[in-house]
Scaffold this motif. Structure first.
Motif, PDB file in Angstrom:
ATOM      1  N   ARG A 127       0.837  -1.205   0.000  1.00 37.34           N
ATOM      2  CA  ARG A 127       0.000   0.000   0.000  1.00 37.34           C
ATOM      3  C   ARG A 127       0.872   1.255   0.000  1.00 37.34           C
ATOM      4  O   ARG A 127       0.603   2.224  -0.691  1.00 37.34           O
ATOM      5  N   GLU A 128       1.926   1.206   0.758  1.00 42.78           N
ATOM      6  CA  GLU A 128       2.819   2.368   0.841  1.00 42.78           C
ATOM      7  C   GLU A 128       3.508   2.596  -0.512  1.00 42.78           C
ATOM      8  O   GLU A 128       3.617   3.732  -0.989  1.00 42.78           O
ATOM      9  N   LEU A 129       3.951   1.499  -1.131  1.00 45.68           N
ATOM     10  CA  LEU A 129       4.662   1.638  -2.409  1.00 45.68           C
ATOM     11  C   LEU A 129       3.724   2.137  -3.509  1.00 45.68           C
ATOM     12  O   LEU A 129       4.165   2.776  -4.471  1.00 45.68           O
ATOM     13  N   ALA A 130       2.433   1.852  -3.349  1.00 43.80           N
ATOM     14  CA  ALA A 130       1.479   2.268  -4.382  1.00 43.80           C
ATOM     15  C   ALA A 130       1.157   3.756  -4.302  1.00 43.80           C
ATOM     16  O   ALA A 130       0.519   4.311  -5.197  1.00 43.80           O
ATOM     17  N   ASP A 131       1.588   4.407  -3.229  1.00 42.30           N
ATOM     18  CA  ASP A 131       1.289   5.828  -3.065  1.00 42.30           C
ATOM     19  C   ASP A 131       2.458   6.649  -3.611  1.00 42.30           C
ATOM     20  O   ASP A 131       3.552   6.633  -3.050  1.00 42.30           O
ATOM     21  N   PRO A 132       2.242   7.352  -4.716  1.00 43.36           N
ATOM     22  CA  PRO A 132       3.367   8.088  -5.313  1.00 43.36           C
ATOM     23  C   PRO A 132       3.937   9.155  -4.384  1.00 43.36           C
ATOM     24  O   PRO A 132       5.057   9.617  -4.571  1.00 43.36           O
ATOM     25  N   ARG A 133       3.140   9.534  -3.345  1.00 51.49           N
ATOM     26  CA  ARG A 133       3.638  10.574  -2.437  1.00 51.49           C
ATOM     27  C   ARG A 133       4.454   9.990  -1.292  1.00 51.49           C
ATOM     28  O   ARG A 133       5.000  10.721  -0.470  1.00 51.49           O
ATOM     29  N   SER A 134       4.533   8.671  -1.236  1.00 54.59           N
ATOM     30  CA  SER A 134       5.239   8.054  -0.118  1.00 54.59           C
ATOM     31  C   SER A 134       6.741   8.287  -0.233  1.00 54.59           C
ATOM     32  O   SER A 134       7.307   8.328  -1.323  1.00 54.59           O
ATOM     33  N   ARG A 135       7.389   8.374   0.921  1.00 52.68           N
ATOM     34  CA  ARG A 135       8.846   8.515   0.968  1.00 52.68           C
ATOM     35  C   ARG A 135       9.550   7.310   0.355  1.00 52.68           C
ATOM     36  O   ARG A 135      10.656   7.411  -0.141  1.00 52.68           O
ATOM     37  N   VAL A 136       8.904   6.129   0.459  1.00 53.64           N
ATOM     38  CA  VAL A 136       9.582   4.925  -0.024  1.00 53.64           C
ATOM     39  C   VAL A 136       9.097   4.519  -1.420  1.00 53.64           C
ATOM     40  O   VAL A 136       9.443   3.445  -1.905  1.00 53.64           O
ATOM     41  N   ALA A 137       8.318   5.395  -2.061  1.00 51.15           N
ATOM     42  CA  ALA A 137       7.839   5.074  -3.414  1.00 51.15           C
ATOM     43  C   ALA A 137       9.049   4.773  -4.312  1.00 51.15           C
ATOM     44  O   ALA A 137      10.078   5.453  -4.240  1.00 51.15           O
ATOM     45  N   GLY A 138       8.920   3.750  -5.119  1.00 55.11           N
ATOM     46  CA  GLY A 138      10.013   3.399  -6.025  1.00 55.11           C
ATOM     47  C   GLY A 138      10.975   2.370  -5.457  1.00 55.11           C
ATOM     48  O   GLY A 138      11.778   1.794  -6.188  1.00 55.11           O
ATOM     49  N   ARG A 139      10.926   2.144  -4.130  1.00 53.56           N
ATOM     50  CA  ARG A 139      11.813   1.141  -3.525  1.00 53.56           C
ATOM     51  C   ARG A 139      11.311  -0.268  -3.855  1.00 53.56           C
ATOM     52  O   ARG A 139      10.164  -0.476  -4.222  1.00 53.56           O
ATOM     53  N   ASP A 140      12.164  -1.244  -3.668  1.00 52.37           N
ATOM     54  CA  ASP A 140      11.809  -2.630  -3.934  1.00 52.37           C
ATOM     55  C   ASP A 140      11.202  -3.261  -2.675  1.00 52.37           C
ATOM     56  O   ASP A 140      11.787  -3.169  -1.579  1.00 52.37           O
ATOM     57  N   ALA A 141      10.037  -3.908  -2.830  1.00 43.99           N
ATOM     58  CA  ALA A 141       9.326  -4.453  -1.668  1.00 43.99           C
ATOM     59  C   ALA A 141      10.169  -5.504  -0.937  1.00 43.99           C
ATOM     60  O   ALA A 141      10.246  -5.507   0.301  1.00 43.99           O
ATOM     61  N   GLY A 142      10.835  -6.381  -1.717  1.00 46.15           N
ATOM     62  CA  GLY A 142      11.632  -7.451  -1.104  1.00 46.15           C
ATOM     63  C   GLY A 142      12.786  -6.878  -0.284  1.00 46.15           C
ATOM     64  O   GLY A 142      13.108  -7.351   0.815  1.00 46.15           O
ATOM     65  N   GLU A 143      13.389  -5.836  -0.841  1.00 48.81           N
ATOM     66  CA  GLU A 143      14.514  -5.195  -0.145  1.00 48.81           C
ATOM     67  C   GLU A 143      14.037  -4.555   1.164  1.00 48.81           C
ATOM     68  O   GLU A 143      14.692  -4.673   2.209  1.00 48.81           O
ATOM     69  N   LEU A 144      12.875  -3.905   1.079  1.00 48.43           N
ATOM     70  CA  LEU A 144      12.323  -3.280   2.290  1.00 48.43           C
ATOM     71  C   LEU A 144      12.040  -4.330   3.362  1.00 48.43           C
ATOM     72  O   LEU A 144      12.353  -4.136   4.536  1.00 48.43           O
ATOM     73  N   LEU A 145      11.489  -5.444   2.917  1.00 45.21           N
ATOM     74  CA  LEU A 145      11.152  -6.520   3.851  1.00 45.21           C
ATOM     75  C   LEU A 145      12.413  -7.068   4.517  1.00 45.21           C
ATOM     76  O   LEU A 145      12.445  -7.335   5.719  1.00 45.21           O
ATOM     77  N   GLU A 146      13.456  -7.188   3.730  1.00 49.45           N
ATOM     78  CA  GLU A 146      14.724  -7.705   4.250  1.00 49.45           C
ATOM     79  C   GLU A 146      15.295  -6.798   5.338  1.00 49.45           C
ATOM     80  O   GLU A 146      15.824  -7.255   6.349  1.00 49.45           O
ATOM     81  N   GLU A 147      15.153  -5.494   5.138  1.00 46.12           N
ATOM     82  CA  GLU A 147      15.666  -4.544   6.129  1.00 46.12           C
ATOM     83  C   GLU A 147      14.981  -4.714   7.483  1.00 46.12           C
ATOM     84  O   GLU A 147      15.510  -4.304   8.506  1.00 46.12           O
ATOM     85  N   LEU A 148      13.765  -5.280   7.458  1.00 48.82           N
ATOM     86  CA  LEU A 148      13.006  -5.414   8.706  1.00 48.82           C
ATOM     87  C   LEU A 148      13.324  -6.705   9.455  1.00 48.82           C
ATOM     88  O   LEU A 148      12.882  -6.895  10.585  1.00 48.82           O
ATOM     89  N   GLU A 149      14.062  -7.603   8.825  1.00 45.64           N
ATOM     90  CA  GLU A 149      14.408  -8.887   9.450  1.00 45.64           C
ATOM     91  C   GLU A 149      15.216  -8.669  10.727  1.00 45.64           C
ATOM     92  O   GLU A 149      16.020  -7.730  10.767  1.00 45.64           O
ATOM     93  N   PRO A 150      15.130  -9.459  11.772  1.00 42.59           N
ATOM     94  CA  PRO A 150      14.252 -10.621  11.900  1.00 42.59           C
ATOM     95  C   PRO A 150      12.947 -10.299  12.633  1.00 42.59           C
ATOM     96  O   PRO A 150      12.350 -11.181  13.220  1.00 42.59           O
ATOM     97  N   ARG A 151      12.538  -9.062  12.605  1.00 46.25           N
ATOM     98  CA  ARG A 151      11.359  -8.683  13.399  1.00 46.25           C
ATOM     99  C   ARG A 151      10.104  -9.318  12.824  1.00 46.25           C
ATOM    100  O   ARG A 151      10.011  -9.606  11.634  1.00 46.25           O
ATOM    101  N   ARG A 152       9.099  -9.456  13.665  1.00 47.07           N
ATOM    102  CA  ARG A 152       7.782  -9.900  13.230  1.00 47.07           C
ATOM    103  C   ARG A 152       6.733  -9.191  14.073  1.00 47.07           C
ATOM    104  O   ARG A 152       7.065  -8.461  15.015  1.00 47.07           O
ATOM    105  N   GLY A 153       5.475  -9.389  13.735  1.00 45.53           N
ATOM    106  CA  GLY A 153       4.403  -8.801  14.518  1.00 45.53           C
ATOM    107  C   GLY A 153       4.408  -7.280  14.476  1.00 45.53           C
ATOM    108  O   GLY A 153       4.868  -6.663  13.506  1.00 45.53           O
ATOM    109  N   PRO A 154       3.914  -6.651  15.556  1.00 46.99           N
ATOM    110  CA  PRO A 154       3.787  -5.191  15.556  1.00 46.99           C
ATOM    111  C   PRO A 154       5.132  -4.482  15.475  1.00 46.99           C
ATOM    112  O   PRO A 154       5.210  -3.361  14.961  1.00 46.99           O
ATOM    113  N   GLU A 155       6.211  -5.137  15.960  1.00 45.67           N
ATOM    114  CA  GLU A 155       7.532  -4.502  15.877  1.00 45.67           C
ATOM    115  C   GLU A 155       7.939  -4.342  14.404  1.00 45.67           C
ATOM    116  O   GLU A 155       8.514  -3.330  14.013  1.00 45.67           O
ATOM    117  N   ARG A 156       7.642  -5.353  13.585  1.00 45.29           N
ATOM    118  CA  ARG A 156       7.983  -5.248  12.163  1.00 45.29           C
ATOM    119  C   ARG A 156       7.166  -4.140  11.500  1.00 45.29           C
ATOM    120  O   ARG A 156       7.688  -3.346  10.715  1.00 45.29           O
TER     121      ARG A 156
END
Ligand code: SF4
Length: 759
Positions: free
Chosen positions: A515-544
């Protein structure tokens, strides 16, 4: 200053207080899993050591033997302890057939106020609600602040675009129906309200309070005006009228962003101070002076709270607060009423011009009364009739989340009876209270120290931008609350009682990132979803989720001295929080109206003005009206089981002016019988000139004498439930908010119990 020593076995844990909107930093001393002290965290970037007496309730809540620690299932009419697996199997066995046979709307959800202070609930409740797909969603918002969200939505385009007073730079503060010295701020997150209000006066500024009761906040103010309950919108309209009549309107640079200024100035001319004075109880010359002083102040803000939203003109009053802020040039100005900038959960904050879809209200209606939804929920005043009125679409199952609607919502007696007739009730709650005692299954949560904390919602209303994350201090051997909510989402979406929580959570984070990537006004627009997800590792749940929201948020690419940007790692390294600075003007970027402008004359509000105009004709008829009141040691209905907060004299009393008491034959310490269109109750009388004549006040959230609860302390300090008097048929038409202030009542001495005849 003396610092109590920390013993070798003790450790210090810093966390944000979860009890109210002020978000104070606490320093909790632990010895093993025992709390030995709770103090204010003097290094907290926002509260600087301030706490109120409720903070000590943290130790008692942690130790409360009545707090549930295992799931409960009703067997043979009794709630009995069960395993988590048994509880989910029972939910699936009982709830799924109801949904299958009667559709999604057959299950209603009620979400209580404590969820607003809970990261898991804030992050995962929307997931559960989407999975359930019911239109019967109810929350505490429609017995509280919904009118403000409606007016903000209509004026600025988003339900959370609520301007807050820039307290630390303001020179003149006008407050209506608000008692922040006791509530510690509401729709205004700012610890140490006393200090901040004193700061205004020490800068040479002025604090003015308007309230039917001379509250503690009024005692701290320069000026207090009694106002007849329900008169706030008329007062504010008359102040606006004065500004126009006396050519004091000065919108300043906002002018180019305003729609409807001329029409607004024309409209308010109908409400002259002389016309509204009798209905408000405030003299015309005082109204004119208040308007002139507001306009003449260097930097001023108007702020209003629950007394103005839980009454018959709640949306009008909320609208006119911001109208005055605009007309005096104080909206979006330093020292005025400003839009906040939260580190997480606030989208589209990257400085792009603000045009949006605006808000749509009334997308569906309640089945019985036809009241419209607002922001995805129906008025809770409809809940009882949706349960007890037979027919297609009848509510047959109820899920409560940290809520006690039987005590907290209008016409408690009817709701109580309705709940008894449900086919199934599930409560996610830590107590067996007046509502959850009717549940078939109760799922508890961890204690207050065994969960993480981040004020996702309240920082959206903070007086300056701050961020503070608290990790859990103690282990918990049950599932985390977010896991419980996802497992429930699995049940209601037909996956059975053993849904794969990790897979569901992956779906949740993927959706959020997508949803964030689909918003052209987002700060992270244009970033790669997989890369973003990797940056969040190893968190899960609300912390992620939180980590992602921080990275995508307005401080995610740097703040202050940290060019790397705000992440959860940064917050973990800063246990006293991170100060992100005072607010900056945000118009037009913050606006989300279709016009991209501030809508000064929203159609729905203007169409309902004749109702307000008619109220000008009302005159005092000698009758009494009921208002509520906030109390420092109480927060709605759920903190009355903590001994430190209920000890001392009975606080659930009916305040009454001595002149009224003399007229009606009541005495201090006596008992009054109070009757409204909805019901009656008996309450102890406390005489005081702090309430205006014609008004009585009973605090809400009390009434803990019902059988079958497990509230051993609260039941010793039961008090009376003021919602027995609130009429569920009366709601504010624009927002659906219940009318809880200004209820017409008859007050007489309670009949003396008959003395047993002997012989
Ligand atoms: S003011 Fe609110 S947040 Fe601060 S200590 Fe009291 S209850 Fe906790």
């Amino acid at each position: 200053m003396y610092d109590a020593p920390v013993h070798v076995s003790e450790r210090i844990h810093h966390r944000t207080c979860p009890f109210c909107e002020a978000t104070c930093g606490l320093e909790v001393t632990l010895d093993g899993d025992r709390v030995t002290a709770v103090r204010g965290d003097r290094e907290d970037v926002f509260s600087g050591g301030f706490i109120c007496p409720k903070a000590h309730g943290l130790k008692e809540l942690h130790e409360d033997p009545d707090r549930l620690t295992t799931p409960m299932i009703r067997r043979d009419g009794e709630l009995r302890e069960a395993t988590w697996d048994e509880a989910f199997e029972e939910i699936d066995r009982r709830l799924s057939p109801i949904l299958e046979a009667h559709g999604r709307n057959a299950a209603a959800v009620y979400i209580g106020n404590p969820t607003a202070h809970n990261l898991s609930f804030l992050a995962y409740n929307p997931v559960l609600l989407r999975a359930l797909g019911s239109q019967n969603v109810y929350t505490a918002s429609t017995v509280d602040q919904m009118p403000k969200q409606v007016s903000a939505g209509l004026m600025f385009g988003h339900l959370l675009s609520v301007p807050v007073p820039d307290l630390d730079r303001c020179d003149h503060l006008l407050m209506l129906g608000a008692n922040p010295l006791v509530s510690n701020g509401s729709l205004l997150t700012a610890p140490n309200m006393r200090g901040r209000l004193r700061g205004i006066r020490e800068r040479g500024g002025k604090v003015v309070v308007v309230d039917p009761r001379r509250t503690r906040t009024a005692d701290e103010a320069d000026e207090h005006h009694f106002i007849r309950p329900g008169g706030d919108a008329l007062l504010l309209a008359a102040m606006a009228c004065t500004l126009v009549e006396e050519s004091l309107v000065d919108v300043g640079p906002l002018a180019e962003h305003c729609e409807g200024l001329d029409e607004l100035c024309e409209l308010v001319l109908d409400y002259t101070p002389e016309e509204v004075a009798p209905a408000t109880g405030i003299a015309a010359e005082d109204i004119r002076r208040m308007a002139r002083e507001l306009a003449g102040a260097e930097r001023a803000a108007v702020y209003a709270r629950i007394g103005t939203t839980t009454q018959e003109f709640g949306t009008h009053a909320s609208w006119l607060v911001d109208v005055l802020n605009v007309l005096t040039g104080n909206l979006d100005r330093e020292g005025g009423a400003m839009f906040t900038l939260a580190a997480a959960g606030q989208r589209n904050s990257n400085g792009t011009p603000g045009q949006g879809r605006g808000v749509r209200l009334g997308r569906w209606q309640s089945r019985v009364r036809g009241l419209g939804e607002a922001f995805g929920e129906l008025p809770v005043a409809c809940l009882a009739e949706e349960i007890d009125t037979p027919g297609e679409g009848q509510v047959r199952a109820l899920i409560t989340m940290a809520g006690n609607p039987v005590v907290s919502t209008p016409n408690s007696r009817r709701l109580e009876q309705a709940v008894e007739g449900l086919e199934f009730m599930l409560a996610v709650d830590i107590y067996v209270n007046e509502t959850t005692r009717h549940a078939d299954v109760i799922l508890p949560g961890p204690g207050p120290l065994a969960k993480s904390h981040y004020d996702l919602a309240l920082y959206q209303l903070a007086a300056r931008s701050v961020a503070n994350y608290s990790p859990p201090a103690l282990e918990y051997d049950g599932p985390a609350e977010w896991e419980v909510l996802l497992r429930l989402a699995g049940v209601v979406s037909g996956q059975g009682p053993d849904a794969d929580v990790d897979a569901l959570d992956r779906l949740v984070i993927d959706t959020l990132i997508g949803r964030e990537l689909a918003d052209p006004r987002s700060r992270v627009a244009g970033r790669d979803a997989g890369e973003l997800l990797e940056e969040l590792e190893p968190r899960r749940g609300p912390e992620r989720m939180l980590d992602f929201m921080l990275r995508a948020g307005p401080f995610g690419d740097g703040f202050g001295a940290d060019p790397d940007g705000l992440t959860l790692d940064v917050l973990e390294r800063n246990p006293h929080g991170v100060d992100l600075g005072p607010h900056r003007p945000r118009i037009p970027e913050v606006l989300r109206t279709p016009s991209g402008k501030i809508e000064l004359v929203p159609e729905a509000i203007v169409a309902d003005l004749p109702r307000l105009t008619a109220a000008m004709e009302r005159r005092q008829n000698g009758g009494m009206v009921l208002i509520g009141r906030r109390q420092l040691r109480s927060n709605n209905s759920w903190m009355h089981n903590l001994p430190a907060l209920v000890k001392g004299k009975d606080r659930c009393t009916m305040l009454m002016h001595p002149d009224d008491a003399a007229r009606l034959g009541l005495v201090d310490g006596g008992t009054a019988m109070v009757t409204s269109a909805a019901g009656e109750l008996e309450a102890p009388v406390e005489l005081t000139d702090e309430v205006m004549p014609g008004v009585v006040s009973i605090p809400h959230g009390w009434g803990h004498s019902a059988p079958g609860t497990q509230l051993s302390v609260a039941s010793e300090h039961a008090g009376v439930n003021s919602n027995l008097l609130a009429d569920e048929t009366l709601v504010e038409p624009l927002s659906g908010n219940a009318i809880l202030n200004g209820i017409p009542v008859e007050v007489v001495p309670a009949p003396v119990p008959a003395v047993a005849q002997i012989g």
